[in-house]
Enzyme design. Structure first.
Site, PDB file in Angstrom:
ATOM      1  N   GLU A 297      -9.805  12.668   7.397  1.00 19.73           N
ATOM      2  CA  GLU A 297      -9.846  13.743   6.811  1.00 19.73           C
ATOM      3  C   GLU A 297     -11.110  14.396   6.820  1.00 19.73           C
ATOM      4  OE1 GLU A 297      -6.856  13.775   3.530  1.00 19.73           O
ATOM      5  OE2 GLU A 297      -7.042  11.758   3.634  1.00 19.73           O
TER       6      GLU A 297
ATOM      7  N   THR B 224      -9.494  -5.665   3.824  1.00 21.68           N
ATOM      8  CA  THR B 224      -9.280  -4.955   2.648  1.00 21.68           C
ATOM      9  C   THR B 224     -10.116  -5.341   1.716  1.00 21.68           C
ATOM     10  OG1 THR B 224      -6.999  -4.474   3.306  1.00 21.68           O
ATOM     11  CG2 THR B 224      -7.679  -3.782   1.162  1.00 21.68           C
TER      12      THR B 224
ATOM     13  N   GLU C 192      -9.045   4.302  -2.185  1.00 17.49           N
ATOM     14  CA  GLU C 192      -7.787   3.927  -2.987  1.00 17.49           C
ATOM     15  C   GLU C 192      -8.139   3.372  -4.259  1.00 17.49           C
ATOM     16  OE1 GLU C 192      -4.556   2.259  -0.769  1.00 17.49           O
ATOM     17  OE2 GLU C 192      -5.364   3.049   1.159  1.00 17.49           O
TER      18      GLU C 192
ATOM     19  N   ASP D  81       0.736  -1.307  -0.098  1.00 23.04           N
ATOM     20  CA  ASP D  81      -0.112   0.091   0.170  1.00 23.04           C
ATOM     21  C   ASP D  81       0.854   1.275   0.035  1.00 23.04           C
ATOM     22  OD1 ASP D  81      -2.345   1.405  -0.180  1.00 23.04           O
ATOM     23  OD2 ASP D  81      -2.891   1.156   2.156  1.00 23.04           O
TER      24      ASP D  81
ATOM     25  N   ASP E 278      -8.970   0.585   1.838  1.00 31.61           N
ATOM     26  CA  ASP E 278      -8.321  -0.069   2.885  1.00 31.61           C
ATOM     27  C   ASP E 278      -8.902   0.401   4.089  1.00 31.61           C
ATOM     28  OD1 ASP E 278      -6.017  -0.881   4.451  1.00 31.61           O
ATOM     29  OD2 ASP E 278      -4.841   1.260   3.881  1.00 31.61           O
TER      30      ASP E 278
HETATM   31 CA   LIG Z   1      -3.901   2.918   2.757  1.00 29.11          CA
HETATM   32 MG   LIG Z   2      -6.496  -2.850   4.675  1.00 29.19          MG
END
Ligand SMILES: [Ca+2]
Ligand SMILES: [Mg+2]
Ligand SMILES: [Ca+2]
Ligand SMILES: [Mg+2]
Ligand code: NI
Lengths: 420, 420
Positions: free
Chosen positions: B368, B261, B205, B130, B237
């Site tokens: 965030e 994941t 992601e 990652d 993730d």
């Molecule tokens: Ca990540």
């Molecule tokens: Mg993960």
């Protein structure tokens, strides 16, 4: 009376009938890989033993686990299969048992001289995790990189700290290691250094081979964790300290580690190690309940690292340590790994982290032994801060029984220069 | 004229003939898994196409790559095979080609309604890495955890920072995610918190699926890296921020990530994405030569995350971002990953890291979006700092062509409570 085998075993052999470690080998370069156990200077071919119908216990009788290219199926069967195999093989190899001893054609097929075989990775490793379980190692790293105030992070005493490692670059003992290229810390305002690593190191570790796994979402109880561990190997977690130091904030080691990790070919079972169990260090603060085990044990395994410097004839011992120094046990490591629900699979590898002892002569890597290059080591005619091209590093480990050893053989690798 | 298929494809479908993403599916619960491509609301069974002898080009004619349980063999064949398959399938599915269109018995066998199939992981993932390639994400994490002075570590602008992830716990879209249990930061002098994670998050992601690998010790040139990437998937993730924050010093994220994941089932090929290529951001400082690519490109892929809060009927969009925001390209990521000699294998997964855009509405995770829980998000009737049990998170992504979309479908998962 001490159990003995009809196969001749020297008193200093790592592989007496008390051990019987498992590996995967090819008898000839063109043969298919197959499982075997080490006995003296021979490998017993388990595919031959199985085909001859000699695994006649209830778990293994109808299993094809020894007609596989790796040990994953066997280790996944769990402790009943491991116990049964051990009983069967100790009987078959014992001095008093005629089945194999007196059948010369079967013996010829089943016992292959170790010098003739090629050893391969014993398991397909789905995931490899590396822990950081030696307090002496954690403390020395902290002293070197952060100084004498709180060298060990506060989380370390609560958590068996670990990171995910790279499974693809795990290689078998004897495989050459190519010096990695990478970035190092910039000096002043210039761009980062780029080139072959200038601080190539070994890390003396051992690693647990996972047996039966667990389902995603179902943690393993720490008191049952030993049933999920088939055995141990020696492991060299080769490390490029300059690459690691520049890359590791904030997501941990990556390219400083992933260029190669070497394991020894023979998996010594926990059953063979049981006579050498020793109490794990007392923990203060006490661990959280999920890490508090009824019996908390390590094993008394003497470990030693030798280096054969490039161009020299002789090897020099650079450190002597012991598995019993680990703060977090392998069962605590495994229980912690699964507490969030993470699933382990048969053949997964859990490295202990560098095993350093309390004295400077027992530190487990050059970073500690040379204090990050500040105190070069003298090796016969040469000195070393870190490894040079052509250096060969050899690990060995064994337990001392009454009149016999239970050992791991060696885990070795030679450094090749970065190709241009 | 726009290429079109005899299979009906709605204008808002993600799977027109211009896309043809690859996945692995079971037509019936009892069937063997097999490769397929998505076309409109159907899956084209590639094992049927292959058995009918319709892959008649030089590379695929005698290959059994579509009679496999996963796509590893096909993706490992490399770009010539991928190009040939794409040409063959675009012709076979086109409106003007009678072979499949006019053969109703073959069509019945080969085209399975998507609503009937079960999708599986498209590849066996040997290793999962990652990255941390979005500057906006790196900056926000730095601002939240370290404050406004130098929020981004100096190494970040030189290194596509990454960590090894856990391969075993990667699951296919639609799989429930069990809230992980773990340790959190101690308050004052009390022992660490232990229990179900209190800060469960998603990370939006994408991930590259590695095609042909490289040998240990042989880095991949950045200008040839695209030939080692088969395509992209959406990836969530899932992250337990409290576990992560307490454990990650000094070896990086471990149990805060490894509980699960999720990836989307359809791998969209780089060939299908090529019309949507966009210039990667200018880099200052300039990257080291091994990361300097002749053509540095991202793709214009609109990404969106929706949450369906527990017990509510409606989903709310919580962020909109774009793959084109990545600072380090996927080819730079792959070249960096191998510069130390690390070997990649077909099917390996390279996650981009959270893809945040510059505006607060384009941040890629709740950490965030809620600024670590300080600014709760309102979602219809509810508010969220982090995910609650029963919440479902749905990612989607697509490229907008002239009269068609090239999309990824969805990547979703629902949070289940920690079992007691
Ligand atoms: Ca990540
Ligand atoms: Mg993960
Ligand atoms: Ca290590
Ligand atoms: Mg390593
Ligand atoms: Ni892995």
């Amino acid at each position: 009376m001490v159990l003995s085998s009809f196969v001749e075993v020297h008193p200093d052999s790592h592989f007496p009938i008390q051990n019987l470690p498992y590996g995967v080998f090819k008898p000839e370069p063109s043969s298919e890989p197959r499982p075997g156990v080490a006995i003296g200077e021979y490998v017993l071919d388990l595919s031959v033993v199985a085909s001859a119908g000699l695994f006649d216990g209830p778990v293994l009788k109808n299993s094809d686990c020894f007609n596989q290219l790796n040990l994953n199926k066997f280790v996944g069967l769990g402790r009943p299969a491991w116990k049964e195999a051990r009983v069967t093989l100790q009987k078959l190899l014992s001095a008093t048992e005629p089945t194999l001893r007196d059948n010369s054609s079967l013996r010829q097929k089943a016992l292959v001289p170790m010098v003739k075989v090629q050893m391969l990775l014993p398991v397909v490793i789905g995931d490899y995790t590396d822990f950081f379980a030696s307090m002496h190692h954690a403390k020395n790293c902290g002293l070197i990189f952060r100084g004498p105030e709180n060298p060990i992070n506060p989380n370390w005493f609560h958590i068996p700290i670990a990171y995910h490692g790279r499974a693809s670059s795990i290689v078998i003992s004897g495989t050459d290691i190519i010096r990695p290229r990478g970035q190092g810390h910039p000096a002043g305002t210039s761009p980062p250094y780029f080139g072959p690593s200038r601080k190539l190191d070994f890390e003396m570790e051992m690693a647990a081979v996972v047996g039966p796994g667990n389902e995603l979402g179902k943690p393993v109880d720490v008191n049952e964790a030993a049933d999920h561990i088939f055995g141990l190997v020696l492991m060299n977690d080769w490390s490029a300290r300059d690459i690691q130091a520049w890359e590791y904030v904030p997501l941990g080691p990556f390219l400083g580690k992933s260029f190669g990790t070497t394991i020894s070919p023979w998996i010594v079972t926990l059953d063979a190690l049981e006579p050498f169990a020793s109490d794990a260090p007392k923990k203060n603060p006490p661990p959280l309940p999920y890490l508090a085990e009824k019996i908390s044990k390590n094993y008394d395994i003497s470990l030693q690292v030798s280096v054969k410097p490039a161009g020299e004839e002789d090897t020099c011992i650079v450190t002597r340590s012991n598995f019993k120094h680990l703060y977090w046990t392998i069962t605590q490591q495994l229980a912690h790994h699964t507490i969030n629900g993470c699933n382990l699979r048969p053949g997964d590898l859990l490295g202990t982290g560098t095993i350093s002892g309390p004295e400077p002569e027992s530190y487990g890597c050059l970073l500690e032994l040379t204090w990050n290059g500040q105190k070069p080591l003298s090796l016969g005619g040469s000195t070393r801060k870190f490894l040079e091209d052509g250096d060969e590093v050899i690990f060995t480990g064994c337990c001392k029984g009454e009149g016999y050893l239970v050992g791991f053989g060696t885990c070795s690798g030679k450094i090749l220069p970065t190709p241009s």
